[in-house]
Design a protein around this motif. Sequence first.
Motif, PDB file in Angstrom:
ATOM      1  N   LEU A 134       0.835  -1.201   0.000  1.00 14.50           N
ATOM      2  CA  LEU A 134       0.000   0.000   0.000  1.00 14.50           C
ATOM      3  C   LEU A 134       0.868   1.250   0.000  1.00 14.50           C
ATOM      4  CD1 LEU A 134      -2.778   1.398   0.266  1.00 14.50           C
ATOM      5  CD2 LEU A 134      -2.523   1.171   2.736  1.00 14.50           C
ATOM      6  N   MET A 135       1.933   1.242   0.791  1.00 19.88           N
ATOM      7  CA  MET A 135       2.840   2.393   0.854  1.00 19.88           C
ATOM      8  C   MET A 135       3.534   2.616  -0.490  1.00 19.88           C
ATOM      9  SD  MET A 135       2.667   3.835   3.845  1.00 19.88           S
ATOM     10  CE  MET A 135       0.954   3.417   4.037  1.00 19.88           C
ATOM     11  N   LEU A 136       3.947   1.542  -1.132  1.00 20.34           N
ATOM     12  CA  LEU A 136       4.591   1.679  -2.441  1.00 20.34           C
ATOM     13  C   LEU A 136       3.608   2.177  -3.494  1.00 20.34           C
ATOM     14  CD1 LEU A 136       6.972  -1.413  -2.456  1.00 20.34           C
ATOM     15  CD2 LEU A 136       7.571   1.002  -2.185  1.00 20.34           C
ATOM     16  N   ALA A 137       2.365   1.732  -3.414  1.00 21.68           N
ATOM     17  CA  ALA A 137       1.338   2.235  -4.333  1.00 21.68           C
ATOM     18  C   ALA A 137       1.100   3.725  -4.094  1.00 21.68           C
ATOM     19  CB  ALA A 137       0.042   1.447  -4.160  1.00 21.68           C
ATOM     20  N   MET A 138       1.090   4.125  -2.827  1.00 19.80           N
ATOM     21  CA  MET A 138       0.917   5.547  -2.505  1.00 19.80           C
ATOM     22  C   MET A 138       2.106   6.356  -3.025  1.00 19.80           C
ATOM     23  SD  MET A 138       0.283   7.414   1.136  1.00 19.80           S
ATOM     24  CE  MET A 138       1.954   7.205   1.696  1.00 19.80           C
ATOM     25  N   ALA A 139       3.313   5.838  -2.854  1.00 19.45           N
ATOM     26  CA  ALA A 139       4.502   6.532  -3.362  1.00 19.45           C
ATOM     27  C   ALA A 139       4.409   6.697  -4.876  1.00 19.45           C
ATOM     28  CB  ALA A 139       5.761   5.769  -2.986  1.00 19.45           C
ATOM     29  N   ALA A 140       4.002   5.643  -5.560  1.00 17.61           N
ATOM     30  CA  ALA A 140       3.860   5.718  -7.015  1.00 17.61           C
ATOM     31  C   ALA A 140       2.812   6.761  -7.405  1.00 17.61           C
ATOM     32  CB  ALA A 140       3.486   4.348  -7.585  1.00 17.61           C
ATOM     33  N   ALA A 141       1.710   6.808  -6.682  1.00 22.31           N
ATOM     34  CA  ALA A 141       0.655   7.792  -6.972  1.00 22.31           C
ATOM     35  C   ALA A 141       1.164   9.216  -6.767  1.00 22.31           C
ATOM     36  CB  ALA A 141      -0.561   7.526  -6.091  1.00 22.31           C
ATOM     37  N   ILE A 142       1.959   9.435  -5.739  1.00 22.07           N
ATOM     38  CA  ILE A 142       2.516  10.771  -5.488  1.00 22.07           C
ATOM     39  C   ILE A 142       3.484  11.163  -6.602  1.00 22.07           C
ATOM     40  CG2 ILE A 142       4.019  12.112  -3.952  1.00 22.07           C
ATOM     41  CD1 ILE A 142       2.707  10.495  -1.613  1.00 22.07           C
ATOM     42  N   VAL A 143       4.333  10.225  -7.019  1.00 11.98           N
ATOM     43  CA  VAL A 143       5.278  10.516  -8.105  1.00 11.98           C
ATOM     44  C   VAL A 143       4.512  10.845  -9.387  1.00 11.98           C
ATOM     45  CG1 VAL A 143       7.082   9.551  -9.588  1.00 11.98           C
ATOM     46  CG2 VAL A 143       7.162   9.166  -7.114  1.00 11.98           C
ATOM     47  N   VAL A 144       3.477  10.092  -9.684  1.00 11.25           N
ATOM     48  CA  VAL A 144       2.680  10.357 -10.888  1.00 11.25           C
ATOM     49  C   VAL A 144       2.017  11.730 -10.788  1.00 11.25           C
ATOM     50  CG1 VAL A 144       0.616   9.645 -12.177  1.00 11.25           C
ATOM     51  CG2 VAL A 144       2.332   7.941 -11.504  1.00 11.25           C
ATOM     52  N   LEU A 145       1.404  12.034  -9.645  1.00 15.12           N
ATOM     53  CA  LEU A 145       0.774  13.349  -9.466  1.00 15.12           C
ATOM     54  C   LEU A 145       1.802  14.464  -9.618  1.00 15.12           C
ATOM     55  CD1 LEU A 145      -1.683  15.103  -8.700  1.00 15.12           C
ATOM     56  CD2 LEU A 145      -1.020  14.771  -6.296  1.00 15.12           C
ATOM     57  N   ASP A 146       2.968  14.278  -9.034  1.00 18.33           N
ATOM     58  CA  ASP A 146       4.034  15.269  -9.142  1.00 18.33           C
ATOM     59  C   ASP A 146       4.429  15.489 -10.601  1.00 18.33           C
ATOM     60  OD1 ASP A 146       6.291  16.920  -7.999  1.00 18.33           O
ATOM     61  OD2 ASP A 146       7.471  15.342  -8.976  1.00 18.33           O
ATOM     62  N   GLN A 147       4.663  14.413 -11.314  1.00 13.65           N
ATOM     63  CA  GLN A 147       5.110  14.528 -12.703  1.00 13.65           C
ATOM     64  C   GLN A 147       4.013  15.064 -13.629  1.00 13.65           C
ATOM     65  OE1 GLN A 147       8.430  14.082 -13.883  1.00 13.65           O
ATOM     66  NE2 GLN A 147       8.564  14.340 -11.664  1.00 13.65           N
ATOM     67  N   VAL A 148       2.779  14.687 -13.386  1.00 11.72           N
ATOM     68  CA  VAL A 148       1.666  15.194 -14.211  1.00 11.72           C
ATOM     69  C   VAL A 148       1.491  16.693 -14.008  1.00 11.72           C
ATOM     70  CG1 VAL A 148      -0.859  15.112 -14.484  1.00 11.72           C
ATOM     71  CG2 VAL A 148       0.462  12.993 -14.431  1.00 11.72           C
ATOM     72  N   VAL A 152       4.670  19.402  -5.802  1.00 12.50           N
ATOM     73  CA  VAL A 152       4.052  18.277  -5.087  1.00 12.50           C
ATOM     74  C   VAL A 152       5.114  17.424  -4.387  1.00 12.50           C
ATOM     75  CG1 VAL A 152       2.698  16.151  -5.388  1.00 12.50           C
ATOM     76  CG2 VAL A 152       2.029  18.245  -6.607  1.00 12.50           C
ATOM     77  N   ALA A 153       6.243  17.179  -5.050  1.00 15.96           N
ATOM     78  CA  ALA A 153       7.311  16.380  -4.434  1.00 15.96           C
ATOM     79  C   ALA A 153       7.826  17.058  -3.165  1.00 15.96           C
ATOM     80  CB  ALA A 153       8.458  16.173  -5.429  1.00 15.96           C
ATOM     81  N   ASP A 154       7.970  18.376  -3.218  1.00 15.44           N
ATOM     82  CA  ASP A 154       8.438  19.115  -2.039  1.00 15.44           C
ATOM     83  C   ASP A 154       7.441  19.006  -0.889  1.00 15.44           C
ATOM     84  OD1 ASP A 154      10.645  19.936  -3.528  1.00 15.44           O
ATOM     85  OD2 ASP A 154       9.705  21.830  -4.109  1.00 15.44           O
ATOM     86  N   ILE A 155       6.161  19.027  -1.209  1.00 12.84           N
ATOM     87  CA  ILE A 155       5.128  18.865  -0.177  1.00 12.84           C
ATOM     88  C   ILE A 155       5.269  17.495   0.479  1.00 12.84           C
ATOM     89  CG2 ILE A 155       2.640  18.656   0.251  1.00 12.84           C
ATOM     90  CD1 ILE A 155       2.257  20.693  -2.091  1.00 12.84           C
ATOM     91  N   ALA A 156       5.482  16.462  -0.335  1.00 14.05           N
ATOM     92  CA  ALA A 156       5.626  15.103   0.206  1.00 14.05           C
ATOM     93  C   ALA A 156       6.857  15.007   1.102  1.00 14.05           C
ATOM     94  CB  ALA A 156       5.710  14.086  -0.940  1.00 14.05           C
ATOM     95  N   ILE A 157       7.977  15.549   0.652  1.00 16.36           N
ATOM     96  CA  ILE A 157       9.207  15.494   1.445  1.00 16.36           C
ATOM     97  C   ILE A 157       9.026  16.248   2.762  1.00 16.36           C
ATOM     98  CG2 ILE A 157      11.618  16.263   1.567  1.00 16.36           C
ATOM     99  CD1 ILE A 157      11.713  15.798  -1.523  1.00 16.36           C
ATOM    100  N   SER A 158       8.508  17.458   2.693  1.00 14.17           N
ATOM    101  CA  SER A 158       8.336  18.279   3.901  1.00 14.17           C
ATOM    102  C   SER A 158       7.377  17.628   4.893  1.00 14.17           C
ATOM    103  CB  SER A 158       7.823  19.665   3.530  1.00 14.17           C
ATOM    104  OG  SER A 158       8.740  20.320   2.698  1.00 14.17           O
ATOM    105  N   THR A 159       6.282  17.093   4.385  1.00 15.21           N
ATOM    106  CA  THR A 159       5.311  16.427   5.256  1.00 15.21           C
ATOM    107  C   THR A 159       5.928  15.187   5.892  1.00 15.21           C
ATOM    108  OG1 THR A 159       3.498  17.248   3.882  1.00 15.21           O
ATOM    109  CG2 THR A 159       3.008  15.405   5.370  1.00 15.21           C
ATOM    110  N   GLY A 160       6.643  14.395   5.097  1.00 16.44           N
ATOM    111  CA  GLY A 160       7.294  13.196   5.621  1.00 16.44           C
ATOM    112  C   GLY A 160       8.314  13.518   6.697  1.00 16.44           C
ATOM    113  N   LEU A 162      10.388   9.303   0.249  1.00 17.20           N
ATOM    114  CA  LEU A 162      10.833   8.557  -0.920  1.00 17.20           C
ATOM    115  C   LEU A 162      10.132   9.046  -2.190  1.00 17.20           C
ATOM    116  CD1 LEU A 162      12.461   6.207  -2.149  1.00 17.20           C
ATOM    117  CD2 LEU A 162      10.498   4.724  -1.642  1.00 17.20           C
ATOM    118  N   ALA A 163       8.829   9.208  -2.136  1.00 16.46           N
ATOM    119  CA  ALA A 163       8.069   9.662  -3.307  1.00 16.46           C
ATOM    120  C   ALA A 163       8.533  11.044  -3.751  1.00 16.46           C
ATOM    121  CB  ALA A 163       6.576   9.674  -2.989  1.00 16.46           C
ATOM    122  N   GLY A 164       8.722  11.942  -2.806  1.00 18.69           N
ATOM    123  CA  GLY A 164       9.173  13.289  -3.152  1.00 18.69           C
ATOM    124  C   GLY A 164      10.571  13.288  -3.743  1.00 18.69           C
ATOM    125  N   ALA A 165      11.452  12.495  -3.163  1.00 14.95           N
ATOM    126  CA  ALA A 165      12.823  12.416  -3.681  1.00 14.95           C
ATOM    127  C   ALA A 165      12.835  11.877  -5.105  1.00 14.95           C
ATOM    128  CB  ALA A 165      13.677  11.547  -2.769  1.00 14.95           C
TER     129      ALA A 165
END
Length: 161
Positions: free
Chosen positions: A4-18, A133-141, A99-102
Motif C-alpha cells: 500500500l505504501m509503495l502504491a501511494m509513493a507511485a501515486a505521489i510521483v505520478v501526481l508530481d510529474q503530471v 508536489v514532491a516538495d510537499i511530500a518530502i516536507s510532510t514526511g 521517498l516519493a518526493g525524492a
Amino acid sequence: MKKLMLAMAAAIVVLDQVTKAYIVKNFMLHEGRPVIDGFFDITYVLNPGAAFGFLGTLNEAYRKLFFIAVTILAIACVTYLLVKEKEMKLRLFSYTLVLAGAVGNFIDRLFVGKVVDFLLFYYKHWQWPAFNVADIAISTGIGLLLLDYIFIKRSTNENNA
C-alpha cells in the motif's frame, strides 16, 4: 501494508510529474497566474538547487552531478529504512512520503537538469520560495518523522521507565 505504501509513493510521483508536465506545457518560464490574488500564484520556475535554491549558484556540471549522487544516496537510505521498519505505521508513511518526493524531484534533475516548481505563496513583499508536489511530500514526511521522534519516542521511553 508495504505494498500500500509503495502504491501511494507511485501515486505521489505520478501526481508530481503530471502537474509539472502541465505547468511546462501551459506556462512560459517565470509566467505567473494568480489563484488567490495577493496570496497564491501558479508560477513556473526552474530551481537549480535544493530547498530554497540552496547550492543553486554552484557550477552547473558539478551541481547536477552532486544532486544526482546525493538523491540516489537518499533514495537508497530511505528505501532501506522503509524495508527495515516493521512496527511503526507513522514511520512507514513518513518514509513513503520522503521517498516519493525524492523520486519526483530526481526525475526532474535527470531529464530537465533542474526541478520544476510552481506553487508560489506570498503576501505583499514577503514571498515563500516556489515549490511542487514532491516538495510537499518530502516536507510532510520529514515533519511527521520529527513528530514521531519527539513525541512518540519520548512517550515510549517514559512508559518503559
